[in-house]
Design a protein around this motif. Sequence first.
Motif, short mmCIF file in Angstrom:
data_model
loop_
_atom_site.label_atom_id
_atom_site.label_comp_id
_atom_site.label_asym_id
_atom_site.label_seq_id
_atom_site.Cartn_x
_atom_site.Cartn_y
_atom_site.Cartn_z
N ALA A 197 0.83 -1.21 0.00
CA ALA A 197 0.00 0.00 0.00
C ALA A 197 0.86 1.26 0.00
O ALA A 197 0.55 2.23 -0.70
CB ALA A 197 -0.94 -0.01 1.21
N MET A 198 1.93 1.26 0.76
CA MET A 198 2.81 2.43 0.81
C MET A 198 3.53 2.64 -0.52
O MET A 198 3.69 3.79 -0.97
CB MET A 198 3.84 2.28 1.94
N LEU A 199 3.97 1.57 -1.15
CA LEU A 199 4.62 1.70 -2.46
C LEU A 199 3.63 2.26 -3.50
O LEU A 199 3.99 3.13 -4.30
CB LEU A 199 5.18 0.36 -2.92
N ALA A 200 2.41 1.77 -3.47
CA ALA A 200 1.40 2.28 -4.41
C ALA A 200 1.12 3.75 -4.13
O ALA A 200 1.03 4.56 -5.07
CB ALA A 200 0.12 1.45 -4.31
N ALA A 201 1.00 4.12 -2.87
CA ALA A 201 0.76 5.52 -2.52
C ALA A 201 1.90 6.40 -3.01
O ALA A 201 1.67 7.49 -3.56
CB ALA A 201 0.57 5.68 -1.01
N GLY A 202 3.12 5.94 -2.83
CA GLY A 202 4.28 6.70 -3.29
C GLY A 202 4.28 6.87 -4.80
O GLY A 202 4.59 7.96 -5.31
N LEU A 203 3.95 5.82 -5.51
CA LEU A 203 3.89 5.90 -6.97
C LEU A 203 2.85 6.92 -7.43
O LEU A 203 3.15 7.81 -8.23
CB LEU A 203 3.56 4.54 -7.57
N PHE A 204 1.64 6.83 -6.90
CA PHE A 204 0.58 7.74 -7.33
C PHE A 204 0.88 9.17 -6.91
O PHE A 204 0.62 10.12 -7.66
CB PHE A 204 -0.78 7.29 -6.81
N TYR A 205 1.45 9.35 -5.73
CA TYR A 205 1.82 10.70 -5.27
C TYR A 205 2.91 11.30 -6.17
O TYR A 205 2.78 12.44 -6.62
CB TYR A 205 2.30 10.64 -3.81
N ALA A 206 3.95 10.53 -6.44
CA ALA A 206 5.03 11.03 -7.30
C ALA A 206 4.50 11.37 -8.69
O ALA A 206 4.90 12.39 -9.28
CB ALA A 206 6.15 10.00 -7.38
N TYR A 207 3.63 10.55 -9.18
CA TYR A 207 3.03 10.80 -10.49
C TYR A 207 2.25 12.10 -10.47
O TYR A 207 2.36 12.93 -11.37
CB TYR A 207 2.13 9.62 -10.87
N ALA A 208 1.44 12.30 -9.43
CA ALA A 208 0.58 13.48 -9.34
C ALA A 208 1.38 14.78 -9.22
O ALA A 208 0.97 15.81 -9.76
CB ALA A 208 -0.39 13.35 -8.17
N VAL A 209 2.51 14.73 -8.51
CA VAL A 209 3.24 15.98 -8.25
C VAL A 209 4.40 16.22 -9.20
O VAL A 209 4.97 17.32 -9.18
CB VAL A 209 3.75 16.05 -6.79
N SER A 210 4.75 15.23 -10.03
CA SER A 210 5.87 15.45 -10.94
C SER A 210 5.60 15.01 -12.37
O SER A 210 5.78 15.80 -13.30
CB SER A 210 7.14 14.76 -10.41
#
Length: 166
Positions: free
Chosen positions: A14-27
């Motif tokens: 779950a944390m890896l998925a959250a990191g992926l989606f967050y990084a995608y959204a902000v960069s």
Amino acid sequence: MIVNIVLFLATMAAMLAAGLFYAYAVSVNPGLGRLPDAAYLAAMQNINRVILNPLFFMSFMGAVFLLPASTYLQYSRNTVRFWWLLAASVVYVVGVFGVTVAGNVPLNNSLDAVNLDGASAEQLSSFRATFEKPWNALNTVRTLAAVITAAILAGMFIFTKDTQAD
């Protein structure tokens, strides 16, 4: 021991998925948004094809199965953690997985079907207009759901304790 291993793997997925989606959204999304239509659409086609790999599926799909499994394993073991995990499972399965399957994947499939080489500038602009805004909005929803899932899991570890030792 198995209870803790499943909980650890569920949390990591779950944390890896959250990191992926967050990084995608902000960069990634803001960077792609600056590209001309043909380059934007080609980049999204390539990203959508490349992301379908075992490492992505281990985190994205891993959380879909491991969060509910961990919830089940906590049911008779730790009532407080059970409720935290149930909340995390529902938020992830509905807000991340559900939004992806019902929204982002159909948009990705429609993009994949577009022949960019044979399209005019007007066609590319029109397709981008129908794709980019809805895709980004759905990505924002799943990013928020993934971050909320991560926050629920972090809160569970901070505010609860394991009530049964293996």
